[in-house]
Design a protein around this motif. Structure first.
Motif, mmCIF file in Angstrom:
data_model
loop_
_atom_site.group_PDB
_atom_site.id
_atom_site.type_symbol
_atom_site.label_atom_id
_atom_site.label_comp_id
_atom_site.label_asym_id
_atom_site.label_seq_id
_atom_site.Cartn_x
_atom_site.Cartn_y
_atom_site.Cartn_z
ATOM 1 N N ARG A 49 0.826 -1.211 0.000
ATOM 2 C CA ARG A 49 0.000 0.000 0.000
ATOM 3 C C ARG A 49 0.862 1.263 0.000
ATOM 4 N NH1 ARG A 49 -5.768 -0.797 0.539
ATOM 5 N NH2 ARG A 49 -5.707 1.478 0.393
ATOM 6 N N TYR A 50 1.949 1.222 0.730
ATOM 7 C CA TYR A 50 2.765 2.424 0.887
ATOM 8 C C TYR A 50 3.755 2.602 -0.260
ATOM 9 C CZ TYR A 50 5.575 6.023 3.202
ATOM 10 O OH TYR A 50 6.239 7.195 3.503
ATOM 11 N N TYR A 51 4.513 1.547 -0.556
ATOM 12 C CA TYR A 51 5.629 1.697 -1.482
ATOM 13 C C TYR A 51 5.265 1.436 -2.936
ATOM 14 C CZ TYR A 51 8.440 1.962 2.710
ATOM 15 O OH TYR A 51 8.956 2.355 3.920
ATOM 16 N N VAL A 200 19.805 -4.811 -1.641
ATOM 17 C CA VAL A 200 18.505 -4.715 -2.316
ATOM 18 C C VAL A 200 17.387 -5.220 -1.411
ATOM 19 C CG1 VAL A 200 17.150 -5.528 -4.302
ATOM 20 C CG2 VAL A 200 19.521 -4.796 -4.607
ATOM 21 N N ARG A 201 17.677 -6.161 -0.524
ATOM 22 C CA ARG A 201 16.670 -6.624 0.440
ATOM 23 C C ARG A 201 16.115 -5.474 1.282
ATOM 24 N NH1 ARG A 201 16.349 -12.117 1.607
ATOM 25 N NH2 ARG A 201 17.973 -13.409 0.657
ATOM 26 N N THR A 202 16.914 -4.424 1.469
ATOM 27 C CA THR A 202 16.477 -3.318 2.330
ATOM 28 C C THR A 202 15.548 -2.348 1.604
ATOM 29 O OG1 THR A 202 18.303 -1.790 1.793
ATOM 30 C CG2 THR A 202 18.714 -3.449 3.489
ATOM 31 N N ILE A 203 15.409 -2.469 0.278
ATOM 32 C CA ILE A 203 14.566 -1.552 -0.493
ATOM 33 C C ILE A 203 13.128 -2.039 -0.407
ATOM 34 C CG2 ILE A 203 14.154 -0.506 -2.751
ATOM 35 C CD1 ILE A 203 17.097 -1.097 -3.418
ATOM 36 N N ARG A 204 12.261 -1.263 0.185
ATOM 37 C CA ARG A 204 10.936 -1.744 0.533
ATOM 38 C C ARG A 204 10.018 -1.923 -0.672
ATOM 39 N NH1 ARG A 204 10.267 -2.056 5.943
ATOM 40 N NH2 ARG A 204 11.788 -0.951 7.214
ATOM 41 N N SER A 205 10.336 -1.320 -1.803
ATOM 42 C CA SER A 205 9.512 -1.538 -2.993
ATOM 43 C C SER A 205 9.921 -2.796 -3.747
ATOM 44 C CB SER A 205 9.591 -0.323 -3.927
ATOM 45 O OG SER A 205 10.928 -0.018 -4.248
ATOM 46 N N VAL A 206 10.952 -3.491 -3.277
ATOM 47 C CA VAL A 206 11.357 -4.772 -3.861
ATOM 48 C C VAL A 206 10.791 -5.883 -2.981
ATOM 49 C CG1 VAL A 206 13.289 -6.273 -4.488
ATOM 50 C CG2 VAL A 206 13.477 -3.795 -4.807
ATOM 51 N N PRO A 207 9.811 -6.643 -3.454
ATOM 52 C CA PRO A 207 9.202 -7.670 -2.588
ATOM 53 C C PRO A 207 10.179 -8.806 -2.285
ATOM 54 C CG PRO A 207 8.367 -7.870 -4.832
ATOM 55 C CD PRO A 207 9.188 -6.616 -4.801
ATOM 56 N N LEU A 270 15.856 4.634 -1.091
ATOM 57 C CA LEU A 270 15.884 4.062 -2.432
ATOM 58 C C LEU A 270 14.519 3.497 -2.824
ATOM 59 C CD1 LEU A 270 19.310 2.185 -2.564
ATOM 60 C CD2 LEU A 270 18.766 4.536 -3.247
ATOM 61 N N ASP A 271 14.297 3.422 -4.137
ATOM 62 C CA ASP A 271 13.057 2.877 -4.681
ATOM 63 C C ASP A 271 13.447 2.068 -5.919
ATOM 64 O OD1 ASP A 271 10.384 2.378 -5.176
ATOM 65 O OD2 ASP A 271 9.773 4.455 -4.859
ATOM 66 N N CYS A 272 12.482 1.361 -6.503
ATOM 67 C CA CYS A 272 12.795 0.528 -7.664
ATOM 68 C C CYS A 272 11.576 0.358 -8.553
ATOM 69 C CB CYS A 272 13.304 -0.845 -7.209
ATOM 70 S SG CYS A 272 13.868 -1.913 -8.568
ATOM 71 N N PHE A 273 11.782 0.539 -9.856
ATOM 72 C CA PHE A 273 10.782 0.184 -10.866
ATOM 73 C C PHE A 273 11.251 -1.071 -11.594
ATOM 74 C CE2 PHE A 273 9.731 4.915 -11.213
ATOM 75 C CZ PHE A 273 8.506 4.783 -10.585
ATOM 76 N N PHE A 274 10.329 -1.986 -11.880
ATOM 77 C CA PHE A 274 10.640 -3.166 -12.690
ATOM 78 C C PHE A 274 10.039 -2.969 -14.081
ATOM 79 C CE2 PHE A 274 10.969 -4.659 -8.354
ATOM 80 C CZ PHE A 274 12.150 -5.383 -8.394
ATOM 81 N N PHE A 275 10.799 -3.347 -15.128
ATOM 82 C CA PHE A 275 10.336 -3.036 -16.478
ATOM 83 C C PHE A 275 10.617 -4.117 -17.517
ATOM 84 C CE2 PHE A 275 14.577 -1.256 -15.901
ATOM 85 C CZ PHE A 275 15.263 -1.713 -17.019
ATOM 86 N N ASP A 276 11.250 -5.214 -17.128
ATOM 87 C CA ASP A 276 11.542 -6.237 -18.130
ATOM 88 C C ASP A 276 11.646 -7.605 -17.455
ATOM 89 O OD1 ASP A 276 12.016 -7.355 -20.567
ATOM 90 O OD2 ASP A 276 14.054 -6.578 -20.806
ATOM 91 N N VAL A 277 11.317 -8.642 -18.210
ATOM 92 C CA VAL A 277 11.482 -10.015 -17.742
ATOM 93 C C VAL A 277 12.652 -10.618 -18.508
ATOM 94 C CG1 VAL A 277 10.442 -12.300 -17.595
ATOM 95 C CG2 VAL A 277 9.046 -10.262 -17.160
ATOM 96 N N LEU A 278 13.693 -10.998 -17.784
ATOM 97 C CA LEU A 278 14.875 -11.581 -18.411
ATOM 98 C C LEU A 278 14.684 -13.068 -18.677
ATOM 99 C CD1 LEU A 278 17.546 -9.785 -16.193
ATOM 100 C CD2 LEU A 278 16.960 -9.235 -18.559
#
Length: 724
Positions: A49-51, A200-207, A270-278
């Motif tokens: 909800r937040y991130y 990266v584990r510490t970035i809350r927008s990365v599940p 920090l934040d993160c957008f995902f945009f591709d499937v490798l």
């Protein structure tokens, strides 16, 4: 799928959660395990909800209470924390990063800021797909080279493009197996990169755990970034505590994800957008299909994407991005245009460096004009308040600038500059950036209101002409920290073992509230602090004990007297001989000293006349600090002579040469003037000093000529002097 569209879990810690808990010692292990699992589920939901949805349903205080309870349960009952939200606080520091091979190559993308290069990319796509139906028999383009001709040439052809922002951050590969976070890797050379999983584990927008009907295996590409608003706030905090701000969000992000201490990463926004499937066990048909399904698995995507029918639609998408980029909360430097049909992408293939089905249409660089986002009033070591403008990063003469000087309160009023204004930035002498003018007023206020109280200690602000000063003196934490930092620095008494972080810790814990407190530190108190050991504590205490009889010039420099650097300090020590004599000297006495003019004499007199500074010196003496007395022989061989040294001397340092002539009564100054008797110019001599010597008719000596002069005219043997 938004958080509103999916049903909240039936969990007591989701809606209006309780934040008062029974002591962990009073509950059974089975109860603890059940409560911990409910808390993990609820915290993941709140993270979504937040991130990812920007629509929280609990307060920050309630969220922190739930997380703290989960940490307590996991610690008390030794519960498995794999995939737990508590991992986001950071783990143990790393010694180094491991190198990991990527699941699939992370290629770069061809790019250009020229629209015709973009249309040429589209022509190549059509050619390779056999869709250039309107080309002549000779292979020529019947339509010429303009945009409309490009459209005509492909009449009836079907190449749709999926368009998305090109984020200016740090690219990362994140791998999930059975829905669980496995690892995260930097792009590196495209084939392998550094394992930055702990960070990266510490970035809350990365599940840490996917949701929904996720695939058994998933490798996704994302872009880690620091939101612009968070970047400005973080820079503000850095400037306020005297640290240099980051140049731009990308530099801040890159430095953060490569921290060896994950706890440091966890503290940064920090934040993160995902945009591709490798790679994935889930099959896709289109680029936009990938983008649509990622949020359903809990992966944050960007909403500024679009599916367009042709290259002209893609060009229009990029042009809209140019218009809107100042309103975005993240940095973009282009638009990525991808052939949408994945079957067509497979047919197009890739070169060894880049895919043939994607292109980056770059945005023009921001040059000179930018938006002023904030003004921070920085407190210097002497108490001077300096306003600093925090800016949207802008290119000025090839350098990215994110802060600029506003000089002083008068300058702010003259410019009429306020937060939110569009301003033009220049670089003084091509080095120091400053706000030159306001080009567009966007703020409601006439200009930034300079504070009447110190932003750090709340002491009254005193104005001296155009300058402003905090009246808190060494009672001001900002001045205290900088004063202590200067005192122990290499330019001061050169006390080893007191770096920035350790010094901050001493001030934060209250062990050091003034410079004299350094000499009260004991091994037992230091050894109890985080990051200290008994040996390091013993070494520091020994260093401080060894610094109780410093050379007088070093002590004067360490005190941080305004305008007094090492050269002026040597002149003061040589002229007055004792600390008391310097402290009691009148401005007239001080002006007789080489390198001391009217302004410097006034600053020295003001410093030692201030009761708070006298108190510091007295307190240092009470703790056994006694600067050495300088004994200068009267009638010495070189008395009345003034030397300036430039370049690299052979067999002795410039400082040793200065000490040598001063021991025999001469003055050693930093600049050439009409009072200079000799300029000693060695290899690499500064041209400005040579020019000044010529202008003032000052003799220029080589090192050999200097040594011969001392030996033949004054009976001073340089070799013997150095040996003694």
């Amino acid at each position: 799928m938004s958080a509103d569209a999916r049903e909240a879990p039936d969990n007591p810690y989701v809606a209006d959660p309780p934040t008062e808990f029974d002591p962990v010692d009073d509950i059974e292990e089975a109860t603890a395990r059940e409560q911990a699992e409910q808390l993990r589920e609820a915290i993941r939901y709140h993270d979504d909800r937040y991130y990812r949805e920007a629509d929280p349903v609990v307060s920050d205080r309630d969220y922190d209470a739930l997380l703290s309870r989960l940490q307590a349960l996991e610690a008390a009952f030794d519960l498995d924390t794999d995939g737990s939200p508590t991992q986001r606080v950071g783990g143990e520091p790393l010694d180094e990063f491991d190198t990991v091979e990527h699941v699939a190559p992370m290629r770069s993308i061809d790019s250009s800021g020229d629209v015709e290069d973009v249309r040429e990319f589209d022509r190549r796509v059509h050619d390779r797909l056999g869709l250039s139906q309107a080309r002549g028999d000779d292979g020529s383009d019947d339509g010429g080279g303009d945009g409309q001709a490009s459209l005509d040439a492909y009449a009836g052809a079907s190449v749709a493009y999926f368009c998305e922002p090109k984020f200016d951050g740090v690219s990362v590969e994140v791998v999930y197996e059975d829905g669980e976070f496995v690892r995260a890797t930097t792009r590196g050379d495209g084939e392998k990169g550094d394992d930055i999983s702990a960070n990266v584990r510490t970035i809350r927008s990365v599940p840490l755990r996917l949701r929904g009907d996720y695939p058994e295996f998933l490798a996704v590409r994302g872009e880690i970034f620091m939101p612009r608003e968070a970047f400005q706030q973080y820079n503000r905090e850095r400037v306020e505590r005297g640290d240099d701000p980051f140049a731009n969000p990308r530099n801040a992000t890159a430095g953060t994800v490569r921290q060896l201490d994950p706890a440091v990463t966890a503290e940064r926004p920090l934040d993160c957008f995902f945009f591709d499937v490798l790679d994935s066990t889930h099959q896709f048909d289109t680029q936009h299909g990938r983008q649509d399904v990622l949020p359903a698995w809990g992966l944050k995507t960007n909403h500024r994407t679009d599916l367009v029918d042709d290259i002209e639609g893609a060009i229009a998408y990029r042009n809209t991005l140019v218009e809107d980029r100042d309103d975005l909360d993240y940095e973009v430097d282009g638009a990525v245009l991808k052939v949408d049909d994945l079957d067509q992408c497979d047919r197009l293939g890739s070169t060894s460096r880049a895919p043939r089905w994607a292109y980056a249409y770059k945005l023009p660089a921001r040059t000179e004009e930018t938006t002023l986002r904030d003004v921070v009033v920085q407190v210097g070591r002497t108490g001077r308040l300096t306003p600093v403008a925090l800016l949207d990063p802008v290119d000025v003469a090839g350098v990215t600038v994110s802060r600029a000087s506003l000089h002083n309160p008068d300058q702010i009023r003259q410019l009429g500059v306020a937060v939110g204004d569009r301003v033009r930035i220049e670089r003084a002498g091509d080095v120091i950036p400053y706000v030159a003018e306001v080009v567009e007023k966007n703020a409601e206020t006439e200009h930034f209101a300079f504070p009447d109280a110190c932003p750090v200690c709340d002491s009254p602000v005193e104005h001296d002409g155009p300058l402003a000063f905090c009246t808190g003196g060494l009672g001001c934490p900002a001045q205290l920290r900088r004063a202590i930092e200067h005192y122990v620095s290499r330019g001061g008494l050169d006390i080893e073992g007191l770096g920035e972080q350790r010094l901050d810790r001493l001030v934060e814990t209250g062990l050091v509230e003034s410079i004299p407190d350094l000499y009260d530190l004991d091994v037992a108190d230091l050894a109890e602090l985080e990051g200290w050991g008994e040996r390091s504590a013993e070494n520091l205490v020994a260093e401080l004990a060894a610094a109780t009889e410093p050379p007088l010039d070093d002590f004067l420099t360490a005190l941080g007297v305004p305008e007094v650097g090492p050269t002026t300090a040597r002149s003061l020590a040589r002229t007055f001989g004792t600390l008391d004599a310097v402290m009691d000297a009148t401005e007239e006495d001080l002006r007789e000293v080489d390198d001391v003019g009217e302004t410097v004499a006034h600053e020295i007199r003001e410093f030692f006349a201030a009761p708070r500074n006298r108190e510091v010196v007295d307190a240092l003496r009470e703790r056994g600090v006694s600067p050495e007395t300088v004994d200068v022989e009267t009638g010495a061989a070189l008395e009345g002579s003034t030397f300036v040294f430039t370049g690299s001397l052979e067999g002795l340092t410039r400082g040793e040469a200065q000490d040598l002539v001063e021991r025999h009564g001469a003055n050693a100054t930093a600049s050439v003037s009409g009072n200079t008797d000799y300029l000693v110019a060695a290899d690499g001599a500064g041209q400005s000093k040579l020019d000044d010597a010529e202008a003032n008719d000052v003799p220029v000596l080589s090192q050999a000529e200097f040594e011969a002069l001392l030996a033949e005219e004054f009976g001073i043997d340089v070799t013997d002097e150095l040996g003694s």
